[in-house]
Design a protein around this motif. Structure first.
Motif, short mmCIF file in Angstrom:
data_model
loop_
_atom_site.label_atom_id
_atom_site.label_comp_id
_atom_site.label_asym_id
_atom_site.label_seq_id
_atom_site.Cartn_x
_atom_site.Cartn_y
_atom_site.Cartn_z
N LYS A 130 -58.24 -54.77 -119.08
CA LYS A 130 -57.35 -54.27 -120.14
C LYS A 130 -56.08 -53.65 -119.54
N TYR A 131 -56.21 -53.04 -118.37
CA TYR A 131 -55.05 -52.41 -117.72
C TYR A 131 -54.50 -53.25 -116.56
N ARG B 218 -68.62 -53.72 -118.40
CA ARG B 218 -67.77 -52.73 -119.08
C ARG B 218 -66.68 -52.22 -118.14
N SER C 206 -68.84 -44.68 -123.92
CA SER C 206 -67.55 -44.07 -124.29
C SER C 206 -66.79 -43.55 -123.07
N VAL D 185 -62.62 -52.88 -118.87
CA VAL D 185 -61.59 -51.83 -118.96
C VAL D 185 -60.53 -52.04 -117.88
N GLU E 43 -63.40 -45.84 -120.53
CA GLU E 43 -61.94 -45.70 -120.64
C GLU E 43 -61.45 -44.40 -119.97
N LYS F 267 -59.02 -44.03 -116.57
CA LYS F 267 -57.75 -43.28 -116.53
C LYS F 267 -57.75 -42.22 -115.44
#
Ligand code: 4NP
Length: 146
Positions: free
Chosen positions: A58-59, A51, A123, A55, A126, A130
């Motif tokens: 993804k970035y 996970r 959850s 993430v 993400e 950030k």
């Protein structure tokens, strides 16, 4: 500059901080060496949690090649700064310091709080990415001047 990121398992939070800060340093050609470690030994040699890998990907940050290592006191003298993700990490790392100089290298990654552990709460990956990315941008600015 050599920087070590530390969390509990070295598979969720510190691999993100490690990968993001190394990426930013590389892009700015700062020559920093960033690594990470865990205060727990369950995941030694393992790749980051899928996970965290997802993430980060993804970035645009690749962390899948990282392998978890166990924090040992030998690491104190290898790094200029050791950033820990929460208060338990802080206590566990500082307890292994053999001098005030080693202890002084350790600080919370977020000066005003902790990075929550997303291991048992999907959850959080993400938001953790950030908050870690934002802090890495700040570290690039502040540590580059030091
Ligand atoms: P991390 O998360 O400290 O951010 O890598 C954890 C990963 C694994 C475990 C705990 C926290 N564990 O209990 O295995």
């Amino acid at each position: 500059m050599k920087i070590l990121m530390v969390c509990l398992g070295n598979i969720c939070r510190s691999p993100l901080a490690h990968g993001i800060l190394q990426d930013l340093s590389d892009k700015k050609q700062l020559g920093w060496e960033v690594d990470s470690a865990g205060t727990g030994d369950w995941h030694i040699g393992h790749a980051p949690d899928p996970r965290s890998i997802a993430v980060a990907k993804k970035y645009g940050v690749a962390i899948g090649q990282q392998r978890a290592q166990f924090f040992t006191p030998a690491l104190f003298d290898q790094y200029d700064y050791i950033f820990v993700m929460d208060h338990t990490n802080y206590k566990d790392v500082v307890a292994q310091a053999l001098s005030e100089a080693q202890k002084a290298k350790v600080s919370l990654f977020l000066a005003d709080g902790i990075v929550p552990d997303p291991y048992f709460d999907e959850s959080l990956f993400e938001p953790v990415f950030k908050m870690v990315a934002k802090r890495c941008e700040e570290l690039i600015e502040t540590l580059a001047k030091s």
